[in-house]
Design a protein around this motif. Structure first.
Motif, PDB file in Angstrom:
ATOM      1  N   LEU A 341       0.824  -1.207   0.000  1.00 20.39           N
ATOM      2  CA  LEU A 341       0.000   0.000   0.000  1.00 20.39           C
ATOM      3  C   LEU A 341       0.860   1.260   0.000  1.00 20.39           C
ATOM      4  CD1 LEU A 341      -2.801  -1.058   2.514  1.00 20.39           C
ATOM      5  CD2 LEU A 341      -3.021  -0.800   0.030  1.00 20.39           C
ATOM      6  N   GLN A 342       1.987   1.223   0.707  1.00 18.25           N
ATOM      7  CA  GLN A 342       2.880   2.372   0.710  1.00 18.25           C
ATOM      8  C   GLN A 342       3.459   2.627  -0.681  1.00 18.25           C
ATOM      9  OE1 GLN A 342       5.770   1.576   3.784  1.00 18.25           O
ATOM     10  NE2 GLN A 342       4.258   1.768   5.429  1.00 18.25           N
ATOM     11  N   TYR A 343       3.796   1.566  -1.408  1.00 18.91           N
ATOM     12  CA  TYR A 343       4.302   1.738  -2.766  1.00 18.91           C
ATOM     13  C   TYR A 343       3.216   2.288  -3.692  1.00 18.91           C
ATOM     14  CZ  TYR A 343       8.949  -0.221  -2.154  1.00 18.91           C
ATOM     15  OH  TYR A 343      10.253  -0.418  -1.782  1.00 18.91           O
ATOM     16  N   ILE A 344       2.009   1.842  -3.491  1.00 12.93           N
ATOM     17  CA  ILE A 344       0.902   2.360  -4.307  1.00 12.93           C
ATOM     18  C   ILE A 344       0.735   3.863  -4.079  1.00 12.93           C
ATOM     19  CG2 ILE A 344      -1.618   2.313  -4.564  1.00 12.93           C
ATOM     20  CD1 ILE A 344      -1.423  -0.753  -4.149  1.00 12.93           C
ATOM     21  N   GLU A 345       0.834   4.287  -2.839  1.00 13.50           N
ATOM     22  CA  GLU A 345       0.725   5.720  -2.543  1.00 13.50           C
ATOM     23  C   GLU A 345       1.892   6.495  -3.161  1.00 13.50           C
ATOM     24  OE1 GLU A 345      -1.864   7.338  -1.198  1.00 13.50           O
ATOM     25  OE2 GLU A 345      -2.778   5.342  -1.382  1.00 13.50           O
ATOM     26  N   LYS A 346       3.095   5.908  -3.135  1.00 18.22           N
ATOM     27  CA  LYS A 346       4.240   6.565  -3.774  1.00 18.22           C
ATOM     28  C   LYS A 346       4.021   6.713  -5.271  1.00 18.22           C
ATOM     29  CE  LYS A 346       7.911   5.186  -0.557  1.00 18.22           C
ATOM     30  NZ  LYS A 346       9.168   4.391  -0.397  1.00 18.22           N
ATOM     31  N   GLY A 347       3.467   5.662  -5.886  1.00 17.68           N
ATOM     32  CA  GLY A 347       3.189   5.723  -7.311  1.00 17.68           C
ATOM     33  C   GLY A 347       2.247   6.852  -7.661  1.00 17.68           C
ATOM     34  N   LYS A 348       1.187   6.985  -6.891  1.00 20.25           N
ATOM     35  CA  LYS A 348       0.216   8.060  -7.139  1.00 20.25           C
ATOM     36  C   LYS A 348       0.859   9.431  -6.906  1.00 20.25           C
ATOM     37  CE  LYS A 348      -3.044   6.402  -4.402  1.00 20.25           C
ATOM     38  NZ  LYS A 348      -4.383   6.235  -3.742  1.00 20.25           N
ATOM     39  N   PHE A 377      -0.641   0.269 -12.893  1.00 15.88           N
ATOM     40  CA  PHE A 377      -0.338   1.693 -13.052  1.00 15.88           C
ATOM     41  C   PHE A 377      -0.019   2.001 -14.512  1.00 15.88           C
ATOM     42  CE2 PHE A 377       0.532   1.787  -8.453  1.00 15.88           C
ATOM     43  CZ  PHE A 377       0.050   3.043  -8.112  1.00 15.88           C
ATOM     44  N   ASP A 378      -0.511   3.142 -14.975  1.00 18.56           N
ATOM     45  CA  ASP A 378      -0.206   3.682 -16.287  1.00 18.56           C
ATOM     46  C   ASP A 378       0.600   4.982 -16.085  1.00 18.56           C
ATOM     47  OD1 ASP A 378      -0.192   4.035 -19.003  1.00 18.56           O
ATOM     48  OD2 ASP A 378      -2.319   4.515 -19.196  1.00 18.56           O
ATOM     49  N   HIS A 379       1.128   5.520 -17.185  1.00 17.44           N
ATOM     50  CA  HIS A 379       1.897   6.767 -17.136  1.00 17.44           C
ATOM     51  C   HIS A 379       3.088   6.642 -16.180  1.00 17.44           C
ATOM     52  CE1 HIS A 379      -1.051   8.963 -19.550  1.00 17.44           C
ATOM     53  NE2 HIS A 379      -1.994   8.427 -18.786  1.00 17.44           N
ATOM     54  N   VAL A 380       3.740   5.511 -16.237  1.00 19.21           N
ATOM     55  CA  VAL A 380       4.906   5.269 -15.383  1.00 19.21           C
ATOM     56  C   VAL A 380       6.175   5.593 -16.171  1.00 19.21           C
ATOM     57  CG1 VAL A 380       6.193   3.556 -14.043  1.00 19.21           C
ATOM     58  CG2 VAL A 380       3.683   3.454 -14.126  1.00 19.21           C
ATOM     59  N   THR A 381       7.100   6.274 -15.518  1.00 23.35           N
ATOM     60  CA  THR A 381       8.416   6.512 -16.109  1.00 23.35           C
ATOM     61  C   THR A 381       9.461   5.739 -15.307  1.00 23.35           C
ATOM     62  OG1 THR A 381       8.704   8.510 -14.764  1.00 23.35           O
ATOM     63  CG2 THR A 381       7.779   8.783 -16.986  1.00 23.35           C
ATOM     64  N   SER A 382      10.590   5.487 -15.940  1.00 23.24           N
ATOM     65  CA  SER A 382      11.577   4.586 -15.346  1.00 23.24           C
ATOM     66  C   SER A 382      12.201   5.129 -14.069  1.00 23.24           C
ATOM     67  CB  SER A 382      12.675   4.277 -16.366  1.00 23.24           C
ATOM     68  OG  SER A 382      13.511   3.250 -15.899  1.00 23.24           O
ATOM     69  N   ASP A 383      12.121   6.431 -13.845  1.00 23.99           N
ATOM     70  CA  ASP A 383      12.738   6.998 -12.648  1.00 23.99           C
ATOM     71  C   ASP A 383      11.816   6.975 -11.433  1.00 23.99           C
ATOM     72  OD1 ASP A 383      10.988   8.842 -13.748  1.00 23.99           O
ATOM     73  OD2 ASP A 383      12.225  10.581 -13.267  1.00 23.99           O
ATOM     74  N   MET A 384      10.564   6.555 -11.601  1.00 22.62           N
ATOM     75  CA  MET A 384       9.635   6.502 -10.477  1.00 22.62           C
ATOM     76  C   MET A 384       9.996   5.368  -9.519  1.00 22.62           C
ATOM     77  SD  MET A 384       5.905   7.184 -12.226  1.00 22.62           S
ATOM     78  CE  MET A 384       5.502   8.754 -12.983  1.00 22.62           C
ATOM     79  N   THR A 385       9.632   5.544  -8.261  1.00 19.78           N
ATOM     80  CA  THR A 385       9.921   4.543  -7.238  1.00 19.78           C
ATOM     81  C   THR A 385       9.320   3.192  -7.590  1.00 19.78           C
ATOM     82  OG1 THR A 385       9.975   6.262  -5.530  1.00 19.78           O
ATOM     83  CG2 THR A 385       9.691   3.990  -4.786  1.00 19.78           C
ATOM     84  N   ILE A 386       8.084   3.182  -8.104  1.00 23.26           N
ATOM     85  CA  ILE A 386       7.432   1.906  -8.412  1.00 23.26           C
ATOM     86  C   ILE A 386       8.042   1.219  -9.623  1.00 23.26           C
ATOM     87  CG2 ILE A 386       5.219   2.487  -7.339  1.00 23.26           C
ATOM     88  CD1 ILE A 386       4.149   3.052 -10.203  1.00 23.26           C
TER      89      ILE A 386
END
Length: 487
Positions: A341-348, A377-386
């Motif tokens: 859940l913490q990773y999901i919040e980081k992604g958002k 998740f969509d709109h993800v870039t490679s530098d994101m935590t997730i």
């Protein structure tokens, strides 16, 4: 937590005897699908029990290594037979204790049986080579000799397969074993040890001590009479184990995290790619070191693939793994659920968009467990935590790229290198992937998760200590080479 009934208390196994911890402390093993269900109670042991286990293993090691390889193999064949007899019981225990579905648990126990039989056969295979000597009157050859006492530290996600794929080669090559299983699945491990006991292994050859990693794992790693440590788990713990083992000259083997990509090329069979992605990402609730975490898709087919992936994901049935029809179980613990859940919040927070899932499931079938919806998740870039850190849960990060070259760059743009797969029908894409992908396991037109037991398994970069488990490669860790010159 309300506990409905108290079940069995499981003890440590030391020198052929089941013994309680001197601390008198025990911990409940809880069903993550129904926290009112207690599978059993396990020992919170002290360093005293660990020392006793190592001492027992040390005393047993010399007579064990002097047995012929086929004699040691006979014990493993018997253990395999015992495990096979108890397959249903142990699989059910695994599902209750860890949460994966019963079909997955049955498959894992069956794999444990196959691993034992594979390594039992190793007792009759060659262990050395004859080497030409410059002295025509001499014979020169190599032999492989055991390390001695091997410490085995295993995680909760594969509570049968991982302990067995470490213990079986250790034993067949003449080592004795002290295992410290994850406390969350120690009941399942105890049942595996019962199979070895029923097979009649000599006292002290195999020992199990349960307890906190900071106590038992630490003592096992630092013990001067433990000659090798094989570990599967998190990167921080693995690195600490490696440093401590190195400091005292013990051999170590570390299998750690993964951030495993799937590349979907524009020419891919999309139905196959979707099935492989879902299986790799969501089986075992994504709690595999080889689980698919990033899905890197060429722009030309991105929207079509995404629509098919969403459709299949929304059809996944989540629930108690013991119930027929449930495809995905809960997270293995409250701690693991909260981490996801913490990773999901980081992604958002970092700008990724949730297409489906991302929430705890609620209702009568879910309120007593640690259930989370499969998440994309969509709109993800490679530098994101997730896209960089291992989540160890049912979460997919979709990443759009323009071409295969960019896909490979993104796939390699993480600290890990455990497994990876590509879906493509083009030979050149396959060859580029095989050559350029920085991972210890690469798969073509198949999910990222899974490796056959007879093949070497391990990762590159931060995923491992660069050694390999399973197959014939296991002898490289569990033995050392002795060169013999006879004049």
């Amino acid at each position: 937590m309300t506990v409905e009934t108290k079940q069995d208390t499981y003890l440590n196994y030391i020198h052929g005897q089941w013994v309680a911890s001197s601390s008198g402390d025990i911990e409940a093993s809880i069903n993550p699908a129904n926290t009112t269900d207690v599978i059993g109670y396990v020992q919170l042991s002290t360093e005293e029990e660990l020392n006793d286990a190592v001492s027992a293993a040390r005393r047993a090691q010399s007579p064990w290594k002097k047995l012929a390889g086929n004699a040691r193999g006979a014990y493993l064949y018997k253990a395999a037979d015992e495990l096979e007899k108890r397959l249903e019981e142990i699989a059910t225990c695994m599902t209750r204790e860890m949460g994966k579905t019963l079909p997955e648990s049955k498959g894992e126990v069956a794999r444990g049986v196959a691993i034992l039989r594979y390594y039992a056969g190793e007792g009759m295979r060659k262990v050395g080579d004859v080497i030409p000597s410059t002295d025509s009157q001499a014979l020169m050859f190599t032999d492989r000799v055991p390390l001695g006492v091997v410490g085995v530290i295993t995680p909760w996600n594969f509570p049968v397969a991982i302990p067995i794929w470490k213990m079986a080669p250790a034993l067949i090559y003449g080592n004795t074993v002290v295992i410290k299983p994850a406390i969350e699945t120690a009941v399942t491990c105890a049942k595996v040890i019962e199979c070895f006991q029923a097979a009649g292994l000599p006292e002290g050859v195999i020992n199990m001590v349960t307890g906190d990693g900071a106590v038992i794992g630490e003592a096992l790693t630092n013990h001067p009479e433990v000659n090798g440590i094989t570990f599967t788990g998190s990167n921080p713990v693995g690195k600490a184990i490696g440093q401590k083992a190195l400091a005292r000259g013990a051999k170590y083997q570390l299998e750690m995290g993964g951030k495993n990509p799937v590349i979907v090329a524009a020419d891919a069979d999309l139905e196959l790619a979707v099935e492989g992605t879902i299986s790799g990402a969501f089986r075992s609730t994504g709690q595999k070191c080889t689980a698919t975490s990033r899905v890197i898709v060429e722009d030309d087919i991105y929207e079509t693939f995404k629509a098919k992936l969403l459709e299949k994901t929304k059809a996944i049935t989540v629930g108690n793994g013991l119930k027929d029809g449930n495809w995905m179980g809960p997270c293995a613990s409250e701690k693991q659920l909260n981490a996801v859940l913490q990773y999901i919040e980081k992604g958002k927070a970092e700008g990724a968009k949730i297409l489906t899932g991302g929430h705890v499931l609620q209702g009568e079938d879910y309120d007593k467990g640690y259930f989370i919806a499969p998440t994309i998740f969509d709109h993800v870039t490679s530098d994101m935590t997730i896209a960089q850190e291992e989540i160890f849960g049912p979460v997919i990060a979709l990443i759009r790229v323009d071409h295969i070259e960019e896909a490979l760059e993104v796939a390699n743009d993480v600290p890990y290198g455990l497994s990876a797969s590509i879906f493509t029908t083009q030979i050149q894409n396959m060859l580029s992937f095989i050559q350029d992908m920085e991972a210890g396991l690469v798969r073509i037109n198949a999910e990222s998760a899974g490796v056959e037991l007879q093949a070497p398994f391990g990762g590159m970069k931060a995923s491992s200590s660069h050694s390999r488990e399973q197959g014939e490669a296991a002898k490289e860790f569990f033995t050392t080479i002795k060169t013999v010159f006879v004049k």
